[in-house]
Design a protein around this motif. Structure first.
Motif, PDB file in Angstrom:
ATOM      1  N   TYR A   1       0.824  -1.294   0.098  1.00 32.98           N
ATOM      2  CA  TYR A   1      -0.031   0.722  -0.239  1.00 32.98           C
ATOM      3  C   TYR A   1       0.970   0.390  -0.341  1.00 32.98           C
ATOM      4  CZ  TYR A   1      -3.909  -2.767   1.201  1.00 32.98           C
ATOM      5  OH  TYR A   1      -4.802  -4.611   0.933  1.00 32.98           O
ATOM      6  N   PHE A   2       0.670   2.537  -0.786  1.00 31.24           N
ATOM      7  CA  PHE A   2       1.314   3.119  -1.051  1.00 31.24           C
ATOM      8  C   PHE A   2       0.542   4.527  -1.067  1.00 31.24           C
ATOM      9  CE2 PHE A   2       3.197   6.070  -3.813  1.00 31.24           C
ATOM     10  CZ  PHE A   2       4.870   6.450  -3.614  1.00 31.24           C
ATOM     11  N   ILE A   3       0.930   5.925   0.041  1.00 32.16           N
ATOM     12  CA  ILE A   3       0.012   6.852  -0.027  1.00 32.16           C
ATOM     13  C   ILE A   3       0.909   7.769  -1.133  1.00 32.16           C
ATOM     14  CG2 ILE A   3      -1.502   8.105   1.192  1.00 32.16           C
ATOM     15  CD1 ILE A   3      -2.356   5.874   2.910  1.00 32.16           C
ATOM     16  N   ALA A   4       1.069   8.929  -1.488  1.00 30.93           N
ATOM     17  CA  ALA A   4       1.382  10.323  -1.348  1.00 30.93           C
ATOM     18  C   ALA A   4       0.454  11.204  -1.254  1.00 30.93           C
ATOM     19  CB  ALA A   4       1.585   9.737  -2.650  1.00 30.93           C
ATOM     20  N   SER A   5       0.988  12.381  -1.036  1.00 30.24           N
ATOM     21  CA  SER A   5      -0.331  13.441  -0.203  1.00 30.24           C
ATOM     22  C   SER A   5       0.966  14.813  -0.418  1.00 30.24           C
ATOM     23  CB  SER A   5       0.283  13.394   1.050  1.00 30.24           C
ATOM     24  OG  SER A   5      -0.683  14.847   1.673  1.00 30.24           O
ATOM     25  N   ARG A   6       0.018  15.423  -1.044  1.00 27.95           N
ATOM     26  CA  ARG A   6       0.330  16.918  -1.496  1.00 27.95           C
ATOM     27  C   ARG A   6       0.935  18.027  -0.057  1.00 27.95           C
ATOM     28  NH1 ARG A   6      -2.388  21.033  -2.790  1.00 27.95           N
ATOM     29  NH2 ARG A   6      -4.522  20.318  -2.981  1.00 27.95           N
ATOM     30  N   ASN A   7       0.087  17.695   1.056  1.00 29.61           N
ATOM     31  CA  ASN A   7       0.016  18.646   1.916  1.00 29.61           C
ATOM     32  C   ASN A   7      -0.469  18.005   3.467  1.00 29.61           C
ATOM     33  OD1 ASN A   7      -2.923  18.009   1.969  1.00 29.61           O
ATOM     34  ND2 ASN A   7      -3.241  19.986   0.833  1.00 29.61           N
ATOM     35  N   SER A   8       0.059  17.041   3.380  1.00 31.69           N
ATOM     36  CA  SER A   8       0.048  16.063   4.710  1.00 31.69           C
ATOM     37  C   SER A   8       1.177  15.066   4.757  1.00 31.69           C
ATOM     38  CB  SER A   8      -0.828  15.400   5.391  1.00 31.69           C
ATOM     39  OG  SER A   8      -1.761  14.675   4.372  1.00 31.69           O
ATOM     40  N   ASP A   9       1.590  14.651   6.062  1.00 27.98           N
ATOM     41  CA  ASP A   9       2.132  13.418   6.117  1.00 27.98           C
ATOM     42  C   ASP A   9       1.720  11.822   5.797  1.00 27.98           C
ATOM     43  OD1 ASP A   9       4.499  11.696   6.193  1.00 27.98           O
ATOM     44  OD2 ASP A   9       4.750  12.680   8.360  1.00 27.98           O
ATOM     45  N   PRO A  10       1.986  11.303   4.754  1.00 25.49           N
ATOM     46  CA  PRO A  10       1.020  10.084   5.014  1.00 25.49           C
ATOM     47  C   PRO A  10       1.762   9.261   5.806  1.00 25.49           C
ATOM     48  CG  PRO A  10       2.660  10.760   3.193  1.00 25.49           C
ATOM     49  CD  PRO A  10       2.998  12.015   3.898  1.00 25.49           C
ATOM     50  N   GLY A  11       3.008   9.312   6.048  1.00 31.87           N
ATOM     51  CA  GLY A  11       3.509   8.796   7.431  1.00 31.87           C
ATOM     52  C   GLY A  11       2.441   8.453   8.464  1.00 31.87           C
ATOM     53  N   GLU A  12       1.651   9.512   8.994  1.00 30.10           N
ATOM     54  CA  GLU A  12       1.077   9.975   9.866  1.00 30.10           C
ATOM     55  C   GLU A  12      -0.701   8.598   9.721  1.00 30.10           C
ATOM     56  OE1 GLU A  12      -0.244  14.178  10.522  1.00 30.10           O
ATOM     57  OE2 GLU A  12       1.941  13.914  11.417  1.00 30.10           O
ATOM     58  N   VAL A  13      -0.598   8.338   8.566  1.00 28.37           N
ATOM     59  CA  VAL A  13      -1.577   7.164   8.201  1.00 28.37           C
ATOM     60  C   VAL A  13      -1.067   5.903   8.312  1.00 28.37           C
ATOM     61  CG1 VAL A  13      -3.242   6.942   6.368  1.00 28.37           C
ATOM     62  CG2 VAL A  13      -2.424   9.229   6.644  1.00 28.37           C
ATOM     63  N   LEU A  14      -0.423   5.963   7.238  1.00 28.76           N
ATOM     64  CA  LEU A  14       0.221   4.092   7.298  1.00 28.76           C
ATOM     65  C   LEU A  14       1.336   3.889   7.985  1.00 28.76           C
ATOM     66  CD1 LEU A  14       1.087   3.568   3.235  1.00 28.76           C
ATOM     67  CD2 LEU A  14      -0.638   2.750   5.080  1.00 28.76           C
ATOM     68  N   LEU A  15       1.696   4.541   9.071  1.00 30.51           N
ATOM     69  CA  LEU A  15       3.557   4.261  10.081  1.00 30.51           C
ATOM     70  C   LEU A  15       3.067   5.118  11.189  1.00 30.51           C
ATOM     71  CD1 LEU A  15       5.761   5.441   7.879  1.00 30.51           C
ATOM     72  CD2 LEU A  15       5.226   3.331   7.735  1.00 30.51           C
ATOM     73  N   SER A  16       1.938   5.978  11.579  1.00 30.07           N
ATOM     74  CA  SER A  16       1.529   5.685  12.818  1.00 30.07           C
ATOM     75  C   SER A  16       1.370   4.737  13.838  1.00 30.07           C
ATOM     76  CB  SER A  16       0.535   6.671  13.354  1.00 30.07           C
ATOM     77  OG  SER A  16      -0.561   6.188  12.604  1.00 30.07           O
ATOM     78  N   ASP A  17       0.605   3.082  13.735  1.00 32.93           N
ATOM     79  CA  ASP A  17       0.778   2.275  14.310  1.00 32.93           C
ATOM     80  C   ASP A  17       1.399   1.163  13.715  1.00 32.93           C
ATOM     81  OD1 ASP A  17      -0.195   0.093  15.784  1.00 32.93           O
ATOM     82  OD2 ASP A  17      -2.514  -0.008  14.615  1.00 32.93           O
ATOM     83  N   ALA A  18       2.747   1.114  15.009  1.00 32.51           N
ATOM     84  CA  ALA A  18       4.045  -0.262  13.977  1.00 32.51           C
ATOM     85  C   ALA A  18       3.181  -1.311  14.736  1.00 32.51           C
ATOM     86  CB  ALA A  18       4.853   1.156  15.026  1.00 32.51           C
ATOM     87  N   GLY A  19       2.382  -1.536  14.897  1.00 27.35           N
ATOM     88  CA  GLY A  19       1.962  -3.042  14.420  1.00 27.35           C
ATOM     89  C   GLY A  19       2.200  -4.060  15.962  1.00 27.35           C
ATOM     90  N   ILE A  20       2.131  -4.785  15.185  1.00 25.33           N
ATOM     91  CA  ILE A  20       2.405  -6.207  16.274  1.00 25.33           C
ATOM     92  C   ILE A  20       2.969  -7.203  15.317  1.00 25.33           C
ATOM     93  CG2 ILE A  20       1.826  -5.555  18.303  1.00 25.33           C
ATOM     94  CD1 ILE A  20      -1.041  -7.586  18.011  1.00 25.33           C
ATOM     95  N   PRO A  21       3.837  -7.897  15.714  1.00 27.38           N
ATOM     96  CA  PRO A  21       3.834  -9.195  14.280  1.00 27.38           C
ATOM     97  C   PRO A  21       2.991 -10.104  14.881  1.00 27.38           C
ATOM     98  CG  PRO A  21       5.777  -9.310  16.458  1.00 27.38           C
ATOM     99  CD  PRO A  21       4.869  -8.079  16.506  1.00 27.38           C
ATOM    100  N   LEU A  22       3.015 -10.845  12.932  1.00 26.14           N
ATOM    101  CA  LEU A  22       1.877 -12.166  12.783  1.00 26.14           C
ATOM    102  C   LEU A  22       2.328 -12.926  13.471  1.00 26.14           C
ATOM    103  CD1 LEU A  22       1.076 -11.114   9.203  1.00 26.14           C
ATOM    104  CD2 LEU A  22      -0.769 -11.474  11.395  1.00 26.14           C
TER     105      LEU A  22
END
Length: 368
Positions: A156-177
């Protein structure tokens, strides 16, 4: 958001975004996909060929989404990258983005985009976003972590013109499966069409649904059940394994429904991304490191749009992990034919692949 959907398929992005966001244009060249889209989104304009979508068609939109064709970047495809005619169509996403400057560009594809064809397709995505001045982030997410009993790792790839897409895809670091530990007291999914060079063995879930043959012959994965039965999911169960309601694709010709479901974007993953867009949060820069050289890009990364690129150490499952399990659901199945099962067993016996003790013996017992 007001969304333009390119390569819409059977509407996984649209089903995932739901009523919180409005889809203003759909696109797919496959007539079977258009049959489903007209049934499910009857009030949304639909353009057949992405090459015919013009900026004037989408001036009211602020988001472009695309599950662009994966055949030229998948391991089982030709691996031609952007030299292939199908995956190269992603260039039209950036053609339209350059003309209309949407707030977001959201893309989905197979996770092997990170390394097939020398990683050049992913390099193109990063470069194309940066040329437009967009920051970007991408992440590999497994659909099984979102309640679906299907091991399906996707990019999944998110590009943004006026905000940080890391705050969408990366803010939840998650847990291992959890590890894929095969316990034959639980269902075991596998590819009955393979056996010689691969098998896809998956504990209490199926390996990724595929599109089937080029002429529409379905080939869903099989499952060995603890009672010795060997079965394949019905098309309605396959729809549920992607997060759709049963019957979602019934407007399409029966033999083509499998391809639509196999190509679809998993609905609960898009729903999670939608929730993250609605509630962005800072991501931990301590999880980042300098981007490595090609040819294998990391599982997740971030770029500021000005040339800085960082690998990011996050998991393929969010912290809200909801592990999908066949044994925890009520699904419909049909028996795998003796001919199909015998072919798999013969190929497996001739191969050098490792199989867990008792697995092939259980299949042979079913044949007897």
């Amino acid at each position: 958001m007001r969304i333009v959907s390119l390569f819409s398929g059977c509407g996984g992005f649209e089903a995932g975004f739901g009523e919180l966001h409005k889809t203003v244009l759909l696109n797919d060249i496959a007539s079977s996909a258009r049959d489903v889209l007209r049934e499910r989104f009857s009030n949304v304009p639909l353009i057949e060929d992405v090459r015919n979508v013009q900026p004037s068609d989408i001036t009211s939109a602020d988001t472009l989404v695309a599950g662009f064709p994966c055949q030229d970047v998948s391991i089982v495809g030709g691996q031609r990258g952007l030299a292939g005619t199908r995956s190269a169509l992603v260039e039209h996403v950036f053609r339209l983005a350059a003309a209309t400057r949407p707030s977001y560009i959201i893309l989905e594809n197979v996770q092997s985009i990170r390394f097939v064809h020398g990683g050049r397709v992913l390099l193109y995505l990063m470069y194309a976003a940066e040329q437009l001045g967009y920051s970007w982030a991408y992440r590999t997410l497994d659909s099984r972590a979102f309640g679906l009993p299907q091991r399906r790792r996707r990019f999944y790839f998110i590009a943004s013109r006026n905000s940080d897409p890391g705050e969408v895809l990366l803010s939840d670091a998650g847990i291992p499966l959890p590890a894929n530990l095969l316990d034959q007291s639980l269902p075991v999914g596998f590819y009955w069409t393979e056996g010689r060079s691969g098998h896809g063995l998956t504990a209490d879930a199926i390996p990724p649904l595929k599109t089937g043959s080029s002429i529409g012959i379905p080939s869903p994965p099989a499952v060995l059940f603890p009672d010795g039965g060997v079965k394949v999911p019905t098309i309605e169960t396959a729809e549920r394994f992607q997060g759709f309601p049963e019957g979602w694709t019934e407007a399409a010709p029966p033999r083509l429904r499998w391809g639509l479901v196999g190509n679809a974007v998993s609905v609960p993953v898009v729903r999670w991304i939608s929730d993250q867009i609605n509630s962005p949060a800072p991501w931990d820069r301590k999880l980042s490191s300098p981007m490595p050289d090609r040819p294998i890009w990391p599982l997740a990364a971030w770029g500021d749009g000005r040339g800085l690129r960082l690998a990011v150490n996050v998991q393929e499952a969010p912290s809200s992990l909801d592990l999908g399990r066949i044994s925890h659901g009520n699904y419909s199945w049909t028996d795998l034919s003796d001919r199909a099962l015998s072919g798999f067993v013969n190929r497996a016996r001739e191969s050098r692949l490792l199989y867990p003790g008792g697995f092939l013996e259980h299949l042979e017992a079913r044949l007897r």
